[in-house]
Design an enzyme around this catalytic site. Sequence first.
Site, PDB file in Angstrom:
ATOM      1  N   SER A  61       0.845  -1.201   0.000  1.00  0.00           N
ATOM      2  CA  SER A  61       0.000   0.000   0.000  1.00  0.00           C
ATOM      3  C   SER A  61       0.880   1.251   0.000  1.00  0.00           C
ATOM      4  O   SER A  61       2.099   1.161   0.194  1.00  0.00           O
ATOM      5  CB  SER A  61      -0.891  -0.003   1.250  1.00  0.00           C
ATOM      6  OG  SER A  61      -0.081   0.161   2.403  1.00  0.00           O
ATOM      7  N   ASP A 109      -1.135  -1.380  -3.921  1.00  0.00           N
ATOM      8  CA  ASP A 109      -2.500  -1.514  -3.425  1.00  0.00           C
ATOM      9  C   ASP A 109      -3.060  -0.110  -3.121  1.00  0.00           C
ATOM     10  O   ASP A 109      -2.403   0.700  -2.456  1.00  0.00           O
ATOM     11  CB  ASP A 109      -2.437  -2.370  -2.135  1.00  0.00           C
ATOM     12  CG  ASP A 109      -3.786  -2.800  -1.646  1.00  0.00           C
ATOM     13  OD1 ASP A 109      -4.709  -2.949  -2.470  1.00  0.00           O
ATOM     14  OD2 ASP A 109      -3.926  -3.009  -0.415  1.00  0.00           O
ATOM     15  N   ASP A 159      -6.903   3.940  -7.328  1.00  0.00           N
ATOM     16  CA  ASP A 159      -8.132   3.951  -6.543  1.00  0.00           C
ATOM     17  C   ASP A 159      -8.714   5.357  -6.477  1.00  0.00           C
ATOM     18  O   ASP A 159      -8.349   6.169  -5.635  1.00  0.00           O
ATOM     19  CB  ASP A 159      -7.857   3.414  -5.133  1.00  0.00           C
ATOM     20  CG  ASP A 159      -9.132   3.362  -4.295  1.00  0.00           C
ATOM     21  OD1 ASP A 159     -10.196   3.762  -4.812  1.00  0.00           O
ATOM     22  OD2 ASP A 159      -9.060   2.939  -3.125  1.00  0.00           O
ATOM     23  N   HIS A 218     -12.839  -3.126   4.672  1.00  0.00           N
ATOM     24  CA  HIS A 218     -11.494  -3.353   5.206  1.00  0.00           C
ATOM     25  C   HIS A 218     -11.525  -3.487   6.733  1.00  0.00           C
ATOM     26  O   HIS A 218     -12.432  -2.991   7.382  1.00  0.00           O
ATOM     27  CB  HIS A 218     -10.578  -2.185   4.823  1.00  0.00           C
ATOM     28  CG  HIS A 218     -10.299  -2.120   3.357  1.00  0.00           C
ATOM     29  ND1 HIS A 218     -10.851  -1.196   2.516  1.00  0.00           N
ATOM     30  CD2 HIS A 218      -9.522  -2.917   2.579  1.00  0.00           C
ATOM     31  CE1 HIS A 218     -10.423  -1.399   1.283  1.00  0.00           C
ATOM     32  NE2 HIS A 218      -9.617  -2.445   1.283  1.00  0.00           N
ATOM     33  N   GLY A 243     -11.056  -6.341   1.081  1.00  0.00           N
ATOM     34  CA  GLY A 243     -11.670  -6.501   2.399  1.00  0.00           C
ATOM     35  C   GLY A 243     -12.162  -7.918   2.642  1.00  0.00           C
ATOM     36  O   GLY A 243     -13.232  -8.134   3.198  1.00  0.00           O
ATOM     37  N   ALA A 244     -11.347  -8.903   2.237  1.00  0.00           N
ATOM     38  CA  ALA A 244     -11.831 -10.288   2.223  1.00  0.00           C
ATOM     39  C   ALA A 244     -11.331 -11.142   3.394  1.00  0.00           C
ATOM     40  O   ALA A 244     -11.537 -12.359   3.403  1.00  0.00           O
ATOM     41  CB  ALA A 244     -11.440 -10.940   0.902  1.00  0.00           C
ATOM     42  N   THR A 294      -5.755  -7.913   6.959  1.00  0.00           N
ATOM     43  CA  THR A 294      -6.110  -8.011   8.379  1.00  0.00           C
ATOM     44  C   THR A 294      -5.789  -9.387   8.978  1.00  0.00           C
ATOM     45  O   THR A 294      -5.232  -9.472  10.083  1.00  0.00           O
ATOM     46  CB  THR A 294      -7.615  -7.686   8.555  1.00  0.00           C
ATOM     47  OG1 THR A 294      -7.819  -6.341   8.089  1.00  0.00           O
ATOM     48  CG2 THR A 294      -8.061  -7.803  10.000  1.00  0.00           C
TER      49      THR A 294
HETATM   50  P1  13P Z   1      -8.760  -6.932   4.785  1.00  0.00           P
HETATM   51  O1  13P Z   1      -8.715  -5.753   5.709  1.00  0.00           O
HETATM   52  O2  13P Z   1     -10.086  -7.611   4.832  1.00  0.00           O
HETATM   53  O3  13P Z   1      -7.638  -7.867   4.984  1.00  0.00           O
HETATM   54  O4  13P Z   1      -8.636  -6.344   3.279  1.00  0.00           O
HETATM   55  C1  13P Z   1      -7.389  -6.038   2.739  1.00  0.00           C
HETATM   56  C2  13P Z   1      -7.482  -5.261   1.477  1.00  0.00           C
HETATM   57  O5  13P Z   1      -8.507  -5.128   0.851  1.00  0.00           O
HETATM   58  C3  13P Z   1      -6.223  -4.659   0.988  1.00  0.00           C
HETATM   59  O6  13P Z   1      -6.427  -3.900  -0.146  1.00  0.00           O
HETATM   60  O1  G3H Z   2      -6.685  -1.870   2.192  1.00  0.00           O
HETATM   61  C1  G3H Z   2      -5.709  -1.490   2.750  1.00  0.00           C
HETATM   62  C2  G3H Z   2      -4.683  -2.431   3.264  1.00  0.00           C
HETATM   63  O2  G3H Z   2      -5.177  -3.163   4.342  1.00  0.00           O
HETATM   64  C3  G3H Z   2      -3.437  -1.675   3.586  1.00  0.00           C
HETATM   65  O3  G3H Z   2      -3.607  -0.880   4.713  1.00  0.00           O
HETATM   66  O4  G3H Z   2      -2.894   1.455   4.177  1.00  0.00           O
HETATM   67  O5  G3H Z   2      -2.775   0.565   6.516  1.00  0.00           O
HETATM   68  O6  G3H Z   2      -1.168  -0.227   4.768  1.00  0.00           O
HETATM   69  P1  G3H Z   2      -2.541   0.302   5.068  1.00  0.00           P
HETATM   70 ZN    ZN Z   3      -8.327  -2.954  -0.256  1.00  0.00          ZN
END
Ligand code: 13P
Ligand code: G3H
Ligand code: ZN
Length: 303
Positions: A50, A82, A104, A178, A209-210, A254
């Site tokens: 990210s 990401d 995004d 998420h 968010g899976a 997560t």
């Molecule tokens: P989670 O928070 O469900 O793991 O989702 C991660 C995500 O979508 C990262 O882009």
């Molecule tokens: O969707 C986001 C990911 O969980 C990454 O999170 O921006 O805290 O690194 P972050």
């Molecule tokens: Zn995401």
Amino acid sequence: MPLVSMKELLIEAEKNGYAVGAFNINNLEFFQSVMSAAEEENSPVIIAVSEGGMNYAGVEFIEAIVKTGIEKYRVPFALHLDHGKKLKSILQAIRFGFTSVMVDASDRPIEENIRITRKVVELAKPLDITVEAELGRLLGKEEEIESSEAIYTDPEDALKFIQETECDALAIACGTSHGAYKFQGEPKLDIQRIRKIKELIGIPLVLHGASGVSQAMVQEATALGFQLKGAKGVPDSEIKEAIKAGIRKINIDTDLRISFLIGFQKVFRESPSEIDPRAHLKEAKLRVKEKVKEKIRLFNSHI
Ligand code: 13P
Ligand code: G3H
Ligand code: ZN
């Protein structure tokens, strides 16, 4: 050479009806854990970083870690940005060897989202870098933006969006969010919506968010002192249905974060006199690896 474009991995997933896991990494420990799991399961993976991850580690360190992995691992993997919200991060990712970027602009009105996404496609495509975009909003925290309501992706809008942007993969909103608190009531995804979007647009669909946030994991974390009351994720059964309906990339962060902390904290609790952090990190890495292996089996992405 196992570092490939994300598109390549998703084409194979499409052919074989599975989903490739995109696992967030921020440091060496997470990278090694994800890649060891992929090797042991013989599965491709997407290494997701990210904007927060790039800032935390420094993009040049991420590049060095990943490049070292090219020599070490056999399975194909992609390096993916990401939730690229800033053009600066997207350009940085491209410059530092990422093989895929997510743009995004899902918080913008659709016309603006199309314009921004199109611009990134024009930049990335000639370099054979895959572009994922997002249409619709996920409930909850998405990077720095809080959305107060879930806005699911409209199938007709999705068709217009991909025709006008020509992006390679599309993240859709269909009930996930998420973080560790995804549902207050029954955890359910709008599978019918996934199916409809898939029927209309041919490109691979992405589920953000899976994370599963299983109750067993929540209990273990709680016993170690973490406060996760009410945490709830996406059940495995819904993930399986989502894949059947056409999801080809699944984002997990997560579950890895909690797994890592359980491993770390377990060593701390059981051996409070242990002051070599490698002992804690070793267990943390093992927990992340096991979680990634579990996901690979769920997504059925063995090759
Ligand atoms: P989670 O928070 O469900 O793991 O989702 C991660 C995500 O979508 C990262 O882009
Ligand atoms: O969707 C986001 C990911 O969980 C990454 O999170 O921006 O805290 O690194 P972050
Ligand atoms: Zn995401």
